[in-house]
Design a protein around this motif. Structure first.
Motif, PDB file in Angstrom:
ATOM      1  N   ALA A  36      25.137  -1.618  -8.039  1.00 43.27           N
ATOM      2  CA  ALA A  36      25.229  -1.851 -10.119  1.00 43.27           C
ATOM      3  C   ALA A  36      26.724  -1.925 -10.142  1.00 43.27           C
ATOM      4  N   ARG A  37      27.667  -2.146  -8.922  1.00 47.73           N
ATOM      5  CA  ARG A  37      29.305  -2.026  -9.440  1.00 47.73           C
ATOM      6  C   ARG A  37      29.477  -4.047  -9.394  1.00 47.73           C
ATOM      7  N   GLN A  38      28.613  -4.122  -8.812  1.00 46.63           N
ATOM      8  CA  GLN A  38      29.123  -5.539  -7.602  1.00 46.63           C
ATOM      9  C   GLN A  38      27.671  -6.456  -8.525  1.00 46.63           C
ATOM     10  N   THR A  39      26.709  -5.887  -9.225  1.00 48.86           N
ATOM     11  CA  THR A  39      25.411  -6.761  -9.752  1.00 48.86           C
ATOM     12  C   THR A  39      25.950  -6.716 -11.242  1.00 48.86           C
ATOM     13  N   LEU A  40      25.987  -7.952 -12.045  1.00 49.46           N
ATOM     14  CA  LEU A  40      25.198  -8.067 -12.859  1.00 49.46           C
ATOM     15  C   LEU A  40      24.553  -7.819 -14.087  1.00 49.46           C
TER      16      LEU A  40
ATOM     17  N   PRO B  35       8.746   5.042   6.134  1.00 45.13           N
ATOM     18  CA  PRO B  35       7.752   5.650   6.860  1.00 45.13           C
ATOM     19  C   PRO B  35       6.373   5.556   5.760  1.00 45.13           C
ATOM     20  N   ASP B  36       6.898   6.156   4.719  1.00 41.34           N
ATOM     21  CA  ASP B  36       6.098   6.822   2.698  1.00 41.34           C
ATOM     22  C   ASP B  36       6.242   6.007   2.144  1.00 41.34           C
ATOM     23  N   ARG B  37       7.522   4.497   1.882  1.00 41.58           N
ATOM     24  CA  ARG B  37       7.744   4.168   1.006  1.00 41.58           C
ATOM     25  C   ARG B  37       9.079   2.745   0.994  1.00 41.58           C
ATOM     26  N   ASP B  38       8.831   2.393   0.170  1.00 44.44           N
ATOM     27  CA  ASP B  38      10.171   1.188  -0.047  1.00 44.44           C
ATOM     28  C   ASP B  38      11.348   1.175  -0.374  1.00 44.44           C
ATOM     29  N   LEU B  39      12.143   1.619  -0.211  1.00 46.99           N
ATOM     30  CA  LEU B  39      13.577   1.357  -1.149  1.00 46.99           C
ATOM     31  C   LEU B  39      14.381   0.109  -1.403  1.00 46.99           C
ATOM     32  N   VAL B  40      14.625   0.131  -2.532  1.00 46.33           N
ATOM     33  CA  VAL B  40      15.569  -1.129  -2.747  1.00 46.33           C
ATOM     34  C   VAL B  40      16.501  -0.685  -3.606  1.00 46.33           C
ATOM     35  N   LEU B  41      18.045  -0.729  -3.310  1.00 44.56           N
ATOM     36  CA  LEU B  41      18.834  -0.081  -3.444  1.00 44.56           C
ATOM     37  C   LEU B  41      19.533  -1.424  -3.760  1.00 44.56           C
ATOM     38  N   VAL B  42      20.675  -1.927  -5.033  1.00 48.95           N
ATOM     39  CA  VAL B  42      21.455  -2.377  -5.910  1.00 48.95           C
ATOM     40  C   VAL B  42      22.429  -1.599  -6.379  1.00 48.95           C
TER      41      VAL B  42
ATOM     42  N   ARG C 230      20.979  -9.133 -11.122  1.00 50.27           N
ATOM     43  CA  ARG C 230      20.801  -7.231 -11.118  1.00 50.27           C
ATOM     44  C   ARG C 230      18.389  -7.715 -10.556  1.00 50.27           C
ATOM     45  N   ASP C 231      17.906  -8.828 -11.317  1.00 48.18           N
ATOM     46  CA  ASP C 231      17.177  -8.712 -10.770  1.00 48.18           C
ATOM     47  C   ASP C 231      16.518  -9.783 -10.118  1.00 48.18           C
ATOM     48  N   HIS C 232      17.597 -10.743  -9.979  1.00 47.22           N
ATOM     49  CA  HIS C 232      17.686 -11.683  -8.630  1.00 47.22           C
ATOM     50  C   HIS C 232      18.163 -11.347  -7.255  1.00 47.22           C
ATOM     51  N   VAL C 233      18.865 -10.421  -7.372  1.00 43.17           N
ATOM     52  CA  VAL C 233      19.544  -9.230  -6.107  1.00 43.17           C
ATOM     53  C   VAL C 233      17.702  -8.362  -6.158  1.00 43.17           C
TER      54      VAL C 233
ATOM     55  N   GLY D 203       0.268  -1.598  -0.227  1.00 43.32           N
ATOM     56  CA  GLY D 203      -0.142  -0.110   0.036  1.00 43.32           C
ATOM     57  C   GLY D 203       1.124   1.544   0.410  1.00 43.32           C
ATOM     58  N   ARG D 204       1.900   0.941  -0.733  1.00 43.41           N
ATOM     59  CA  ARG D 204       2.582   2.685  -0.667  1.00 43.41           C
ATOM     60  C   ARG D 204       3.953   2.285  -1.898  1.00 43.41           C
ATOM     61  N   PRO D 205       4.815   3.144  -2.522  1.00 48.11           N
ATOM     62  CA  PRO D 205       5.726   3.318  -3.716  1.00 48.11           C
ATOM     63  C   PRO D 205       6.628   2.667  -3.389  1.00 48.11           C
ATOM     64  N   LEU D 206       6.804   1.553  -3.905  1.00 42.62           N
ATOM     65  CA  LEU D 206       8.556   1.245  -4.093  1.00 42.62           C
ATOM     66  C   LEU D 206       9.301   1.312  -5.291  1.00 42.62           C
ATOM     67  N   GLU D 207      10.977   1.269  -4.760  1.00 41.84           N
ATOM     68  CA  GLU D 207      11.745   2.122  -5.846  1.00 41.84           C
ATOM     69  C   GLU D 207      12.890   1.478  -5.745  1.00 41.84           C
ATOM     70  N   VAL D 208      12.798   1.032  -6.448  1.00 42.08           N
ATOM     71  CA  VAL D 208      14.211   0.038  -7.237  1.00 42.08           C
ATOM     72  C   VAL D 208      15.651   1.412  -7.466  1.00 42.08           C
ATOM     73  N   VAL D 209      16.686   1.749  -6.926  1.00 42.63           N
ATOM     74  CA  VAL D 209      17.877   2.590  -7.199  1.00 42.63           C
ATOM     75  C   VAL D 209      19.070   1.987  -6.742  1.00 42.63           C
ATOM     76  N   GLU D 210      19.664   2.530  -7.750  1.00 44.62           N
ATOM     77  CA  GLU D 210      21.510   2.176  -7.818  1.00 44.62           C
ATOM     78  C   GLU D 210      21.457   3.048  -6.994  1.00 44.62           C
ATOM     79  N   GLY D 211      23.213   2.183  -5.785  1.00 42.96           N
ATOM     80  CA  GLY D 211      23.765   2.715  -5.261  1.00 42.96           C
ATOM     81  C   GLY D 211      25.122   1.687  -4.705  1.00 42.96           C
ATOM     82  N   ASP D 212      25.610   2.992  -4.011  1.00 43.07           N
ATOM     83  CA  ASP D 212      27.066   2.037  -3.672  1.00 43.07           C
ATOM     84  C   ASP D 212      26.758   1.578  -2.165  1.00 43.07           C
ATOM     85  N   LEU D 213      26.962   0.053  -2.001  1.00 45.56           N
ATOM     86  CA  LEU D 213      26.568  -0.782  -0.738  1.00 45.56           C
ATOM     87  C   LEU D 213      27.447  -1.237   0.451  1.00 45.56           C
ATOM     88  N   GLY D 214      28.897  -1.030  -0.905  1.00 48.06           N
ATOM     89  CA  GLY D 214      29.965  -1.315   0.206  1.00 48.06           C
ATOM     90  C   GLY D 214      30.181  -3.454  -0.395  1.00 48.06           C
TER      91      GLY D 214
END
Length: 133
Positions: A59-63, A50-57, A68-71, A28-39
């Motif tokens: 890209a340097r470590q993910t093909l 509180p207002d959304r979900d964020l999935v960080l991927v 990427r889709d599996h991650v 019941g809220r937005p979900l956004e997928v973005v690329e970032g540096d996770l270490g």
């Protein structure tokens, strides 16, 4: 397919983007997928705001493509688990795959990827299924 995935309608998803939209609808809220540096060693991370979900991927470590889709699928299963079981403790994260709960999430992410692949063309279906043998 597992009831958790089926209950969210993911057995009908034809792409990881559609799976994201279905999970957002369940939450019941937005979900956004973005690329970032996770270490080092971290390829994906789910953050609940509180207002959304964020999935960080990371890209340097993910093909690009299926890896990427599996991650993303892996993180979507965590989101669904939280919707069903309640949120994980603050700061919870895994280090490896020794945790049985984390292995379950990985298995369900693979099920989701196989289901998505099964809705595609025969060539992409065979290629995708071969990856998850």
């Amino acid at each position: 397919m597992d009831d958790l995935l089926r209950g969210a309608g993911l057995d009908r998803a034809r792409s990881i983007e559609e799976a994201c939209r279905l999970v957002a609808a369940v939450r019941g809220r937005p979900l956004e997928v973005v690329e970032g540096d996770l270490g080092p060693g971290v390829t994906g991370l789910w953050l609940a705001f509180p207002d959304r979900d964020l999935v960080l991927v990371d890209a340097r470590q993910t093909l690009p493509g299926q890896h990427r889709d599996h991650v993303v699928a892996h993180e979507l299963v965590h989101v669904l688990d939280a919707a069903a079981l309640g949120p994980p403790p603050a700061g919870a994260c895994r280090d490896g795959y020794d945790d049985p709960a984390e292995r379950r999430v990985e298995r369900l992410a693979s099920e989701l990827m196989i289901s998505i692949a099964s809705h595609g063309s025969s060539a992409s279906r065979l290629t995708s299924l071969e990856l998850y043998r």
